[in-house]
Scaffold this motif. Structure first.
Motif, PDB file in Angstrom:
ATOM      1  N   ALA A 294       0.817  -1.218   0.000  1.00  0.00           N
ATOM      2  CA  ALA A 294       0.000   0.000   0.000  1.00  0.00           C
ATOM      3  C   ALA A 294       0.848   1.264   0.000  1.00  0.00           C
ATOM      4  O   ALA A 294       0.295   2.369  -0.022  1.00  0.00           O
ATOM      5  CB  ALA A 294      -0.933  -0.003   1.216  1.00  0.00           C
ATOM      6  N   GLY A 295       2.177   1.121   0.036  1.00  0.00           N
ATOM      7  CA  GLY A 295       3.068   2.277   0.017  1.00  0.00           C
ATOM      8  C   GLY A 295       3.132   3.046   1.322  1.00  0.00           C
ATOM      9  O   GLY A 295       3.457   4.238   1.328  1.00  0.00           O
ATOM     10  N   LYS A 296       2.855   2.391   2.435  1.00  0.00           N
ATOM     11  CA  LYS A 296       2.854   3.073   3.729  1.00  0.00           C
ATOM     12  C   LYS A 296       4.114   2.828   4.550  1.00  0.00           C
ATOM     13  O   LYS A 296       4.256   3.407   5.626  1.00  0.00           O
ATOM     14  CB  LYS A 296       1.633   2.621   4.546  1.00  0.00           C
ATOM     15  N   ILE A 297       5.020   1.995   4.081  1.00  0.00           N
ATOM     16  CA  ILE A 297       6.248   1.688   4.823  1.00  0.00           C
ATOM     17  C   ILE A 297       7.441   1.949   3.926  1.00  0.00           C
ATOM     18  O   ILE A 297       7.522   1.422   2.805  1.00  0.00           O
ATOM     19  CB  ILE A 297       6.248   0.227   5.324  1.00  0.00           C
ATOM     20  N   ASP A 298       8.374   2.766   4.414  1.00  0.00           N
ATOM     21  CA  ASP A 298       9.611   3.046   3.692  1.00  0.00           C
ATOM     22  C   ASP A 298      10.816   2.927   4.616  1.00  0.00           C
ATOM     23  O   ASP A 298      11.793   3.648   4.483  1.00  0.00           O
ATOM     24  CB  ASP A 298       9.572   4.438   3.064  1.00  0.00           C
ATOM     25  N   HIS A 299      10.742   2.020   5.588  1.00  0.00           N
ATOM     26  CA  HIS A 299      11.823   1.827   6.563  1.00  0.00           C
ATOM     27  C   HIS A 299      12.010   0.338   6.783  1.00  0.00           C
ATOM     28  O   HIS A 299      11.262  -0.489   6.218  1.00  0.00           O
ATOM     29  CB  HIS A 299      11.479   2.525   7.879  1.00  0.00           C
TER      30      HIS A 299
END
Length: 481
Positions: A294-299
């Motif tokens: 969903a593109g909510k995590i970038d870590h």
């Protein structure tokens, strides 16, 4: 008996100067000012001298500001300008910042130094002359503060470090902070070990899942079945988890919003996860994959908020813990750190070795026996059985190999059950090796002696005569061939 001054320390020095006589830093000085020694000027000079003596006693006197034309000003301590405690604190913190840049000090340590110095000591000592601070002043400040023993020791320790740094320039002077005594922390002053029962823990875990969703529920459930420190858990990365071996590497922490490259004890450890903890990580990784799509995590954090953002400090999970546990009527309130106490106590209750438990949780065996051993007494068989069921101990069996069997026995493992993978890959037995020095110079062969237990391997006197090597891994591998 000393002679009393008739002039009050103020004398006429010629026709156009007035001389002041006073002691500063254990030495007598006689500076002069360009003033005609009339009766009125002498009276004003005596009042000025009284103010000078008061500032000397308070530690705020500046020789350079009071007598800028004094010809021996360079011989006055600190060049006549008072070095204040605030200046020493600034220099000390600058030195700490340099150590942080060299990776010689943790950033959170420097942050705690700054918080204590700026929050308590600087408002009370910052304006005072550094060399004029006396032991009685420090004792009075410590006595009027309302501290616990631990807070008192922390504040005094930081002040000692700052003063020690400043007194390196004055080795002939006595550091007043060296006489400050730390408070003795007795056993009754230490935090009470108050673990949860397995039934209360399950009720709390279910309530947190219901109140705040899977992300927060997985976080609190995982802490119960691993015993990680909160600062270690929020610093975990996805790469720290090894799903093949069912282990977790703990090598860093996050304290006060600052990342550290070491744990509290400064030692890295690899912990073995129970089937329940592995199951929690399976659900957490599945949730992470869903949020990534969903593109909510970038870590790369292993635990995160419901929105996908990383947990940056401990206040976020603590507030939710307190809200849920506060509304449970049948469960007594405890702080989140008691989840760690619970994990340690449960491991000891089901009979695990104190040495293994100490290594698993990152503290000494002495702590095990002193703080947690009391909870193993009086544990009922029903509670122990419930703990084993909750942790999944005894359900998943690892590979078993006996001396009599020549083929390895493979069974389902906790990791394969949690992730739905197949059985462990079979391990090939070691290839047979020719015994060392089996041939001699002649063409014949020396007869090889067999083991009396008939396990199928060659006995060599120099290597195998020690009975302690009977269960050596290499020997066992030869036995199963």
């Amino acid at each position: 008996m000393g002679r009393r001054s008739k002039t009050g320390g103020v004398n006429a020095a010629g026709l156009n100067r007035i001389e002041f006589t006073f002691s500063f830093e254990g030495k007598r000085y006689r500076p002069t000012l360009l003033m005609i020694p009339t009766e009125a000027n002498l009276r004003r000079a005596r009042q000025r001298l009284a103010g000078i003596k008061e500032r000397i006693a308070a530690g705020t006197f500046s020789f350079a500001e009071e007598f800028p034309d004094y010809r021996h000003l360079r011989k006055v301590p600190d060049g006549g300008a008072p070095c204040t405690c605030a200046q020493i604190f600034d220099e000390f913190l600058t030195h700490c910042a340099a150590r942080v840049a060299k990776n010689d000090m943790a950033p959170v340590t420097m942050a705690s130094y700054r918080r204590i110095l700026d929050g308590f000591w600087r408002p009370r000592l910052g304006h005072l002359r550094f060399l004029g601070v006396q032991y009685s002043m420090l004792v009075a400040l410590c006595d009027e503060a309302h501290w616990s023993k631990k807070s008192y020791n922390n504040a005094v320790s930081v002040l000692r470090r700052a003063f020690k740094f400043g007194y390196h320039d004055h080795p002939d002077k006595l550091d007043p902070t060296r006489a400050l005594k730390s408070a003795r922390i007795r056993r009754r002053d230490r935090p009470v070990i108050d673990p949860f029962t397995i039934h209360d823990a399950e009720a709390l875990i279910e309530a947190i899942h219901r109140d705040f969703g899977e992300a927060q529920g997985n976080y609190d459930e995982f802490r119960f079945f691993t015993g990680l420190r909160p600062s270690e858990q929020i610093a975990l990365l996805v790469a720290d988890f090894d799903p093949v071996h069912g282990t977790l590497r703990v090598s860093k922490a996050r304290v006060a919003g600052i990342d550290k490259d070491s744990t509290k004890t400064g030692e890295d450890r690899v912990i073995a996860l129970c089937p329940r903890a592995i199951s929690v990580l399976g659900k957490q990784l599945a949730l992470r994959a869903e949020l990534e799509r969903a593109g909510k995590i970038d870590h790369e954090r292993l635990f995160f908020k419901a929105s996908g953002e990383p947990i940056r400090n401990l206040q976020y999970p603590y507030a939710r813990w307190r809200r849920t546990l506060g509304r449970l009527q049948n469960v007594r309130y405890r702080k989140p750190y008691c989840a760690r106490h619970s994990s340690v106590s449960w491991d000891l209750m089901i009979g695990r070795s104190p040495l293994w438990v100490a290594r698993q949780h990152g503290h000494s065996v002495t702590t095990m026996l002193r703080a947690y051993a009391g909870w193993t007494e009086g544990a009922s068989e029903t509670d122990i059985a419930a703990i084993r069921r909750a942790m999944g101990v005894g359900r998943g069996r690892q590979r078993v190999r006996t001396l009599r069997d020549k083929t390895p026995v493979l069974t389902e493992s906790p990791v394969s059950r949690a992730f739905g993978s197949a059985q462990w890959p079979p391990v090939k037995p070691l290839a047979p090796r020719a015994p060392f020095a089996s041939r001699i110079a002649t063409n014949g062969h020396r007869p090889r002696a067999k083991c009396s237990r008939r396990l199928g391997f060659v006995w060599r006197r120099e290597r195998d005569s020690n009975p302690r090597r009977a269960f050596d891994p290499y020997t066992l591998s030869r036995a199963v061939q």
